[in-house]
Scaffold this active site. Structure first.
Site, PDB file in Angstrom:
ATOM      1  N   HIS A 192      51.446  47.253  42.384  1.00 21.35           N
ATOM      2  CA  HIS A 192      50.817  47.637  40.997  1.00 21.35           C
ATOM      3  C   HIS A 192      49.988  46.604  39.415  1.00 21.35           C
ATOM      4  CE1 HIS A 192      50.943  52.155  41.488  1.00 21.35           C
ATOM      5  NE2 HIS A 192      49.341  52.199  41.369  1.00 21.35           N
ATOM      6  N   ARG A 295      37.818  51.370  51.473  1.00 14.42           N
ATOM      7  CA  ARG A 295      39.223  51.157  52.247  1.00 14.42           C
ATOM      8  C   ARG A 295      39.455  52.376  52.255  1.00 14.42           C
ATOM      9  NH1 ARG A 295      40.323  45.537  49.448  1.00 14.42           N
ATOM     10  NH2 ARG A 295      40.825  44.098  50.911  1.00 14.42           N
ATOM     11  N   ARG A 331      34.476  51.353  56.087  1.00 12.76           N
ATOM     12  CA  ARG A 331      35.479  51.152  56.673  1.00 12.76           C
ATOM     13  C   ARG A 331      36.512  51.937  57.593  1.00 12.76           C
ATOM     14  NH1 ARG A 331      39.883  46.124  55.848  1.00 12.76           N
ATOM     15  NH2 ARG A 331      40.827  48.293  54.738  1.00 12.76           N
ATOM     16  N   ASP A 447      42.608  38.945  56.483  1.00 14.27           N
ATOM     17  CA  ASP A 447      43.686  38.779  58.160  1.00 14.27           C
ATOM     18  C   ASP A 447      43.229  37.706  58.539  1.00 14.27           C
ATOM     19  OD1 ASP A 447      45.722  41.102  57.804  1.00 14.27           O
ATOM     20  OD2 ASP A 447      43.570  42.424  57.215  1.00 14.27           O
ATOM     21  N   ARG A 457      50.762  37.702  55.492  1.00 13.45           N
ATOM     22  CA  ARG A 457      49.779  37.596  53.841  1.00 13.45           C
ATOM     23  C   ARG A 457      50.931  38.237  52.490  1.00 13.45           C
ATOM     24  NH1 ARG A 457      45.281  41.742  55.419  1.00 13.45           N
ATOM     25  NH2 ARG A 457      44.780  42.017  52.936  1.00 13.45           N
ATOM     26  N   CYS A 494      34.008  40.268  53.078  1.00 14.44           N
ATOM     27  CA  CYS A 494      34.605  40.855  52.129  1.00 14.44           C
ATOM     28  C   CYS A 494      36.733  40.738  51.634  1.00 14.44           C
ATOM     29  CB  CYS A 494      35.016  42.457  52.753  1.00 14.44           C
ATOM     30  SG  CYS A 494      35.528  42.662  54.078  1.00 14.44           S
TER      31      CYS A 494
HETATM   32  C1  PEP Z   1      40.315  41.237  54.688  1.00 18.76           C
HETATM   33  O1  PEP Z   1      41.478  41.343  55.661  1.00 18.76           O
HETATM   34  O2  PEP Z   1      40.031  40.297  54.133  1.00 18.76           O
HETATM   35  C2  PEP Z   1      40.169  42.552  54.227  1.00 18.76           C
HETATM   36  C3  PEP Z   1      39.140  42.913  53.494  1.00 18.76           C
HETATM   37  O3  PEP Z   1      41.076  43.636  55.195  1.00 18.76           O
HETATM   38  P1  PEP Z   1      42.209  44.168  54.159  1.00 18.76           P
HETATM   39  O4  PEP Z   1      42.470  43.262  52.869  1.00 18.76           O
HETATM   40  O5  PEP Z   1      41.942  45.940  54.186  1.00 18.76           O
HETATM   41  O6  PEP Z   1      43.021  43.716  55.654  1.00 18.76           O
HETATM   42 MG    MG Z   2      42.523  43.273  56.919  1.00 22.59          MG
END
Ligand code: PEP
Ligand code: MG
Length: 563
Positions: A192, A295, A331, A447, A457, A494
């Site tokens: 947050h 998302r 998505r 990802d 991550r 993205c």
């Molecule tokens: C990503 O993995 O770069 C992505 C945009 O999706 P998220 O961050 O929601 O996994």
């Molecule tokens: Mg992702």
């Protein structure tokens, strides 16, 4: 800690860019927590619970009052925090503890511990919400004891705020004239604190660890939010100059107007990442040309049951409505791993990031996906969207040609434009086979980096690996762009990489057609693109691809594009 000629520099994870130089202040300490509870006599237990109820009600009312003075997401966070103080489950647990003879403060501690454990077991984003729980615990305990509410210190001039972790309620009401940067020991890029700091456009570094715990109050520090560094003992004049240069640059960036293109007129579509109608409306006030990533799973993190098709359509409609004349990329549910959704993720897994997440959930539960696609189609039809305001839909975590073909078939049955995220290295490597089945792809660099580098991550220790400047990741992006050209498939990005102005130039040089990032990053990316020719972006791309490491790639590109 790095010892430099000018002093000491400590590194954390930079989450909001910006430079600030000001004395450090620490947030007011939390109340001492009682270790155990003495027994409250049976006849006094009702009164003790009433004492708790009054304290909790006072805290909730104070938060509501602050919410009424705030706006947008800040107001939402305060209202949500007040909602947690009123949460029936939590209050019931406190009641049970008091009925068992514990004094109110200990009853609050043990009820909160129970919920913290539950959230930690859920992991990911839920685990990051434990800060919210501990925050309401501390506020209620201080109120029970008649102590001042823990939280922000009062300062008499611009200061850099240091904390172990900031509560959402405090972050939401930070006065940005007084606090010019934020540094936290804990927290992650999706906490947050980070989300609100981004909204406030306040330079912010998280996960700096305990290295600065002994930093004396009032010590001047130089914070660089894009490098993630805090320098102590930096030259005051040089630091002031850096701040002034940064502010001048920020003012220029704020003047930028779209649509995005390089200096020599090469167009790149600049889109926004959003998670609900409110974020989409904020994005519509920027120069974003549409939404590049909605998302959807973030709408359902606290839902216990799957909303009906109509209810889902209502939610999606709010986002589509914010961009009535432009592209919106929705998505499908990316539930799982750090974003568990109760109605989608059924089983506990040893390795959720490598488990049944994203599109994989639909293998055993196709109806969950088709109901969501029905809802997206319904929302789109309600608004009469067409090729001038197209609704694109993409699947997360596509790894094989077969998955891409299957998903595209389901979309086309509903007249939806079908795409896939390229975020699993296998999909980038198989782009030539996957793309012919799709109308577009969008590269998820968050990802893609995690899976290419085999590094979680969410891990603060592995932040040096989960860096989208990793040449290995850039090579997979290059391959995807080349296949996009060969097959005539639009390629977007993205992930967070699209929010980094220099990296956005590299991506443009590699040939991406669109970039989608947080609303607050739009102007910075647009202004940087406007300052360079396409040929320079291509040179930057070549330099980054041939670098040996992420820092080397970053430095080489900085040398080509300028600071
Ligand atoms: C990503 O993995 O770069 C992505 C945009 O999706 P998220 O961050 O929601 O996994
Ligand atoms: Mg992702």
């Amino acid at each position: 800690m790095e010892q430099q000629s000018q002093g000491t520099t400590v590194k954390g994870t930079g989450v909001v860019a910006g430079i600030a130089y000001a004395p450090a202040v620490w947030i007011r300490p939390r109340p001492e927590l009682p270790q155990s509870g003495q027994n409250i006599a049976e006849e006094n237990r009702d009164a003790e619970f009433e004492r708790f109820t009054n304290a909790a009600d006072t805290v909730a009312a104070r938060l509501d009052e602050r919410a009424s003075r705030a706006e947008g997401p800040a107001a939402e966070v305060l209202t949500a925090t007040a909602g947690m103080v009123r949460d029936r489950g939590w209050r019931k647990t406190v009641r049970r503890n008091v009925k068992g003879g514990h004094p109110a403060d200990f009853a609050v501690v043990s009820a909160t511990d129970k919920f913290v454990t539950m959230f930690e077991q859920a992991g990911g984003i839920m685990a990051e919400r434990t800060t919210d729980l501990k925050d309401i615990r501390d506020r209620v305990i201080a109120e029970l004891r008649g102590e001042p509410e823990p939280g922000l210190p009062s300062v008499d001039g611009p200061s850099v705020l240091f904390a172990d972790d900031l509560s959402p309620a405090d972050t939401a009401t930070l006065d940005t004239d007084q606090f010019v940067a934020l540094v936290t020991e804990l927290g992650g890029p999706t906490s947050h604190t980070a989300i609100i700091a981004r909204q406030l456009n306040l330079p912010c570094i998280v996960a700096i660890g305990a290295k600065l715990r002994d930093l004396p109050a009032d010590e001047p520090v130089l914070v660089d939010g894009s490098m993630g560094t805090v320098a102590i003992g930096a030259d005051p004049e040089e630091s002031q100059r850096m701040v002034a240069d940064y502010q001048a640059k920020a003012e220029k960036v704020a003047q930028w107007r779209g649509p995005a293109q390089t200096k020599d007129g090469h167009r790149v579509q600049l889109l926004a990442n959003v998670q609900d109608g409110n974020a989409a409306r904020l994005a519509a006030d920027t120069e974003a040309e549409g939404v590049g990533l909605f998302r959807t799973e973030l709408c359902f993190l606290s839902a216990t049951e799957e909303p009906s098709v109509e209810e889902q359509a209502d939610i999606y409609e709010k986002v589509l409505r914010a961009f009535p004349h432009s592209k919106v990329v929705v998505r499908s549910l990316d539930a799982g791993s750090d974003k568990p959704v109760a109605f989608a993720n059924m089983k506990e897994e040893e390795n959720p990031a490598l488990g049944v997440r994203g599109l994989r959930i639909a293998r055993d539960n196709e109806a969950l996906l088709t109901r969501q696609l029905d809802a997206i189609a319904m929302a789109s039809e309600r608004l009469g969207r067409d090729e001038h305001a197209p609704t694109w839909v993409m699947a997360p975590m596509v790894a094989t040609t077969r998955e891409a073909k299957w998903f595209a078939g389901l979309c086309r049955e509903r007249n939806l434009i079908a795409g896939a995220m390229i975020e699993v290295p296998a999909a980038a490597l198989m782009a030539d086979k996957i793309m012919p089945h799709l109308d577009f792809v969008s590269i998820g660099t968050n990802d893609l980096t995690q899976y290419t580098m085999a590094a979680d991550r969410m891990s603060p220790q592995l932040a040096y690996l989960t860096d989208p400047w990793q040449p290995a990741v850039l090579r997979l992006i290059q391959q995807t762009c080349n296949e996009g050209k060969a097959t005539g498939t639009p390629v977007g990005v993205c992930g967070e990489a699209a929010a980094d102005p220099h990296l956005a130039c590299v991506l443009t040089g590699l040939g991406v057609d669109s970039l989608s990032c947080a609303s607050t990053a739009i102007a910075g990316v647009g202004a940087q693109l406007a300052a360079v020719d396409l040929i320079l972006c291509q040179k930057a791309a070549v330099a980054a691809l041939s670098a040996e490491s992420a820092p080397e790639a970053r430095e080489a590109v900085r040398g080509i594009l300028g600071a």
